[in-house]
Scaffold this active site. Structure first.
Site, PDB file in Angstrom:
ATOM      1  N   GLU A 178       0.813  -1.214   0.000  1.00  0.00           N
ATOM      2  CA  GLU A 178       0.000   0.000   0.000  1.00  0.00           C
ATOM      3  C   GLU A 178       0.851   1.271   0.000  1.00  0.00           C
ATOM      4  OE1 GLU A 178      -2.918  -0.190   3.136  1.00  0.00           O
ATOM      5  OE2 GLU A 178      -4.230  -1.452   1.941  1.00  0.00           O
ATOM      6  N   GLU A 189      -6.502  -7.903  -0.499  1.00  0.00           N
ATOM      7  CA  GLU A 189      -6.947  -7.971   0.901  1.00  0.00           C
ATOM      8  C   GLU A 189      -8.452  -7.766   0.893  1.00  0.00           C
ATOM      9  OE1 GLU A 189      -4.793  -5.400   3.567  1.00  0.00           O
ATOM     10  OE2 GLU A 189      -2.865  -5.922   2.668  1.00  0.00           O
TER      11      GLU A 189
HETATM   12  C1  GAL Z   1      -4.469  -2.707   5.087  1.00  0.00           C
HETATM   13  C2  GAL Z   1      -3.030  -3.152   5.201  1.00  0.00           C
HETATM   14  C3  GAL Z   1      -2.921  -4.443   6.006  1.00  0.00           C
HETATM   15  C4  GAL Z   1      -3.739  -4.346   7.261  1.00  0.00           C
HETATM   16  C5  GAL Z   1      -5.162  -4.024   6.912  1.00  0.00           C
HETATM   17  C6  GAL Z   1      -6.090  -3.964   8.104  1.00  0.00           C
HETATM   18  O1  GAL Z   1      -4.561  -1.372   4.716  1.00  0.00           O
HETATM   19  O2  GAL Z   1      -2.456  -3.360   3.936  1.00  0.00           O
HETATM   20  O3  GAL Z   1      -1.563  -4.683   6.320  1.00  0.00           O
HETATM   21  O4  GAL Z   1      -3.205  -3.369   8.094  1.00  0.00           O
HETATM   22  O5  GAL Z   1      -5.197  -2.767   6.273  1.00  0.00           O
HETATM   23  O6  GAL Z   1      -7.390  -3.650   7.699  1.00  0.00           O
END
Ligand code: GAL
Length: 664
Positions: free
Chosen positions: A148, A324
């Site tokens: 990110e 994710e």
């Molecule tokens: C994302 C990040 C992850 C984790 C996640 C939690 O933005 O890439 O590492 O922190 O949020 O929601």
């Protein structure tokens, strides 16, 4: 399609890895992403690498039949590095430097950070790149660079490394200091520079910075991250035959030109957090004072997330992955609503319908320690299944249907132009409170969604030939090249809708000295005689034959003088408000006022019928439709049954459920 999960072997005892790997396979997972924050474990001391644990983790996961994505862990440099090399730390605009203890506290222009990153990534790729992956059963399928970029408001650094790099960037762009002075209009307030060394990042300014200086700093900051990614890419590519390289993007993230970041990657992946993003982007997207529609309490806002999916697809004009996928509740919004069974499934169907080829859940098991203790995973803290796991199980049962939809063609007939130069120039000088590029795009986006018409959010330079309609709500910084690109699209038969404030600025963020819309005037066949902001509560009535397009025009209005265009709507004063100009085989409409959702809906419905887009009868709020091949995927984001009319037939979709309607 495939499902995967993010896993942190370094968070669990080695004895647990095989159990987790077996459970992942049993849950139907095929892919696992690991290692993207494990720098301190890979290189516990300067130059001393420890690969034993990672070899073991990879072997264990691969032995269970999982395919692995390796993240380069450069978002989280270890303390031995950041404590001894302070020039790695990023600076805020006010000169404060960031500290060790979380992540992304780095400057993309720090030579030291580049050196240490380069050494680590080289060692990693030598060990796990394509040639050696064969040894590991061909199971390391790809790389995620960093994590990110820009996350946690880290898209811009203002340190002295950046100041030096900015000066070099400016020299490349302008060649001479005189050209820069001209391009920035520095004669104003005696800002004239006589040496490159006098130029700093726009930090600690008394008033707002010069808008040309600021826009260039935004561009430079974005280029800096793109260059940092490229440094890693240059190391990985030659050694990663047969492995893909990607990055996990952040949807509607604004501080980084995501088109540039996506260009050298194989495909885009992104991190979809449904219940978090409405809080982050809702205030930018909805008209002031408007509450979001009444969706079910745990689904987030499907229009906001839908727009993010459509931008992620538009970055490379091809399908994407969710790297994710929110599996249950998150920990970083202000309320962190609980998530019920059925909701993660709805999200996955949404992503799939919008073009996700693979969905990787975040994360396998809720962590027992540190920042994300309150974040859910597919498994609870105690290792028992949580809601996401149950939904994943349910989706295994409907796998054939998921695969069928994933294989259906995806071609959005409409493009919305999303341009970072426009966005940034208008952020720097909105002129009217809440005039935000994203909000302006969202007006059209919502209208199209209500008609069940798919849309790609693409850059101004994208290939537009496949789109029946292209909407540029504000083509603000319209260079001659941009105008030529749009002209070519129109001449070949396209329909282009241009909106207010188009053609206003030059590339360096000066106002054009030509009548508006500047470089777009010939194409639009219209001259903007004058423009003005209307304060809240003031509006001008409209007279038009476009069905349901009624006044008042509010917010921002322009009086138009048609040159070669026809008038489609007039203000009460008799001045033109909407025009249409035929060019080659296509046409250009210029809308001289900032529309409400209803006005945009009326105009787009009119156009959609004219160009054969077959809009659905207006969908009720909370019901979304995605057309893939002969199928229409309907998704209900409320708790109540909702009805859509597809091909003349009523289809009822239950609350938080989906329905696939096929026309054979
Ligand atoms: C994302 C990040 C992850 C984790 C996640 C939690 O933005 O890439 O590492 O922190 O949020 O929601």
């Amino acid at each position: 399609m495939k499902f995967g999960v993010c896993y942190y072997p370094e968070h669990w005892p080695e004895s647990r890895w095989a159990v987790d790997a077996r459970m992942m396979r049993e849950a139907g997972l095929e892919i696992v992403r690991i290692a993207e924050f494990a720098w301190a474990k890979m290189e516990p001391a300067d130059g001393q690498f420890d690969w034993g644990w990672l070899d073991q983790a990879i072997d264990t996961l691969a032995a269970a039949g999982l395919q692995i994505i390796l993240g380069t862990p450069t978002a989280a440099p270890p303390a031995w590095l950041t404590r001894t090399h302070l020039d790695i730390l990023r600076w805020e605009k006010d000169g404060r430097s960031r500290n060790h203890g979380t992540r992304r506290h780095t400057c993309p222009n720090s030579p030291t950070y580049h050196d240490f990153s380069r050494r680590l990534v080289t060692a990693m790729v030598e060990r796990y790149g394509g040639r050696t992956a064969a040894v590991r059963d061909g199971r390391i399928i790809g790389w995620q660079i960093d994590n990110e970029f820009g996350g946690g408001h880290t898209g811009r650094c203002y340190c002295d490394n950046c100041a030096a790099a900015f000066r070099r960037w400016l020299q490349d762009r302008y060649g001479s200091i005189d050209a820069l002075n001209e391009a920035w209009g520095t004669i104003f307030w005696s800002q004239t520079y006589t040496d490159w060394a006098q130029i700093n990042p726009p930090r600690d300014d008394i008033d707002k910075a010069n808008p040309s200086h600021e826009l260039d700093y935004f561009r430079f900051s974005s280029d800096s991250i793109v260059a940092y990614q490229q440094m890693q890419l240059d190391i990985i590519r030659p050694q990663a035959s047969g492995q893909f390289v990607t990055h996990n993007f952040m949807g509607l993230y604004l501080d980084l030109n995501q088109f540039d970041l996506a260009a050298p990657l194989d495909f885009v992946t992104w991190d979809a957090y449904y219940t978090g993003f409405p809080e982050r982007w809702g205030p930018l997207l909805l008209p002031p004072g408007e509450a979001p529609a009444a969706y079910a309490y745990d689904v987030g806002d499907p229009l906001i997330l839908g727009m993010a999916h459509d931008l992620m697809r538009g970055l490379k004009q091809r399908p994407f992955w969710v790297m994710e996928q929110q599996a249950g509740h998150i920990n970083w919004s202000s309320v962190n609503a609980g998530v019920r069974r059925g909701t993660p499934r709805l999200w996955c169907w949404h992503a799939l319908a919008a073009g996700a080829e693979t969905i990787v859940f975040f994360r396998w098991r809720a962590t027992l320690f540190a920042h994300e203790q309150y974040h859910s995973g597919l498994l609870r803290h105690d290792g028992s299944p949580d809601v996401g796991w149950h939904d994943l199980h349910r989706m295994q049962v409907e796998r054939a249907l998921l695969d069928h939809i994933a294989a259906e063609p995806l071609q959005a007939p409409v493009a919305l132009l999303f341009d970072y130069d426009d966005l940034w120039a208008l952020q720097i000088q909105p002129h009217r409170r809440d005039f935000h590029c994203l909000r302006h795009l969202f007006v059209y986006y919502r209208a199209l969604q209500q008609m069940g018409i798919m849309v790609d959010l693409v850059s101004g330079q994208a290939d537009l030939s496949a789109y029946r309609l292209v909407i540029a709500p504000t083509a603000h910084t319209a260079t001659a090249e941009r105008a030529a690109h749009l002209q070519q699209y129109v001449e070949q038969g396209g329909t282009l809708l241009l909106g207010v404030r188009s053609g206003f600025k030059t590339a360096s963020n000066l106002v054009t000295d030509q009548p508006l819309p500047g470089t777009l005037r010939d194409l639009a066949g219209v001259k903007v005689l004058d423009w003005q902001v209307l304060p809240d509560g003031i509006g001008w009535d409209l007279a038009t034959a476009v069905p349901h397009l009624t006044g008042p025009a509010t917010y921002w209005v322009e009086n138009l003088e048609p040159e070669t265009a026809y008038v489609l709507a007039r203000y009460e004063s008799g001045m033109a408000a909407l025009t249409e100009n035929w060019v080659g085989n296509g046409r250009v409409l210029y809308l001289g006022f900032y529309p409400t959702a209803a006005q945009a809906g009326a105009l787009l419905t009119h156009l959609a019928h004219q160009i054969g887009l077959k809009p659905l009868p207006p969908l009720p709020a909370g019901l979304l439709a995605y057309r893939r091949g002969h199928d229409t995927v309907l998704l209900n984001f409320t708790d109540e049954p909702l009805t859509a009319v597809v091909d003349g037939r009523s289809v009822v979709v239950n609350g938080r459920d989906i329905s696939v309607h096929s026309t054979g």
